[in-house]
Write a protein that holds these residues in place. Structure first.
Motif: not given
Ligand SMILES: [Zn+2]
Length: 276
Positions: A33-35, A56-57, A219-222, A259-260
């Motif tokens: 899925g997509d978020i 993404t999921n 996500f990568t920035k976090n 994963q997202h």
């Protein structure tokens, strides 16, 4: 070589290939899925306020000689019927390919899944849990208490999405768990996002060590700035888990998949291709 010998030789080759295939551990990545989040600062309080972000999921299958493990079950397959997706608070959700159809492409049905690992019990990870009624579920004790207790909704869980799982098939964990006993698939606790959040450590014979990080970061920035989403269960515990897992990643020289993370996800192979 006469025809008879050639035939024998061919059968022997096919035999070898099949045995080798059966003994090979394979990791498949599914699109679950997509978020789209209308305000990304729910994941990074005070930063990038009001900015939209696409995530993404992902779900994963580990085919192992001793069984098939699904790691995370994604958004519900039912969403695939809704052409424009569905909005849930700040999140817009969409499913293009069902998890069931992606399993089918590999010649599998949900009944072939013997082991089930869920990083944590938020709805975008338990969406298709009810498909896997033949699988043994691996869950940390704190997550079990929250998800299967009376107040599951208080933790932002959706009990209906995993109500069909047989309680007798649940293995409650208290820490690390080597799923097949050979060090290839290990569940590791990393609480904070939810009470019993966990990550999956894979040590694939060719691809090498890899961490599937659940929602330790979105996500990568976090990851870079160690930002903790506003809706995490316990901020302090999250930071301790981030520190612990980062130390482990460094020591084991593992690759690290968020994963997202849509950008990272675009650069990895998806099923029916696989890693081994
Ligand atoms: Zn998530």
């Amino acid at each position: 070589m006469n025809k008879f010998l050639l035939l024998i030789f061919s059968f022997a080759l096919i035999g070898c290939a099949t045995t080798e295939d059966k003994n090979t551990v394979k990791l498949f990545v599914f699109d679950c899925g997509d978020i789209t989040v209308s305000d990304v600062s729910v994941f990074s309080p005070g930063v990038d306020k009001g900015k939209l972000k696409k995530l993404t999921n992902s779900c994963y299958l580990i085919k192992h000689p001793q069984g098939n493990l699904i790691w995370d079950t994604g958004l519900p397959d039912g969403l695939a019927k809704m052409k424009n997706g569905k909005t849930n608070g700040p999140f817009h959700l969409q499913v293009k390919n069902t998890l069931e159809s992606q399993l089918k492409e590999l010649g599998l049905t949900p009944k072939d899944i013997t082991h089930l690992g869920i990083s944590h019990f938020h709805f975008d990870h338990t969406g298709n849990a009810n498909l896997f009624t033949k699988a043994q579920l691996f869950i940390q004790k704190a997550e079990y208490k929250a998800a299967f207790g009376k107040n599951a909704k208080k933790y932002h869980f959706s009990p209906d999405s995993y109500s069909k799982l047989d309680r007798k098939m649940i293995k409650v964990l208290n820490g690390n768990h080597d799923v097949f006993g050979d060090g290839i698939v290990t569940i590791k606790p990393a609480p904070g996002h939810t009470p019993g959040h966990q990550v999956l450590y894979l040590n694939l014979p060719e691809f090498g060590p890899l961490v599937l990080s659940g929602d330790l970061y979105h996500f990568t920035k976090n990851r870079k700035h160690k930002r903790v989403p506003s809706f995490n269960f316990d901020k302090k515990q999250t930071l301790v888990s981030m520190d612990k897992i980062e130390k482990f990643v460094k020591k084991s020289k593992a690759k690290f998949w968020i994963q997202h993370d849509k950008e990272q996800n675009q650069n990895i192979k998806h099923s029916p291709e696989y890693y081994k």
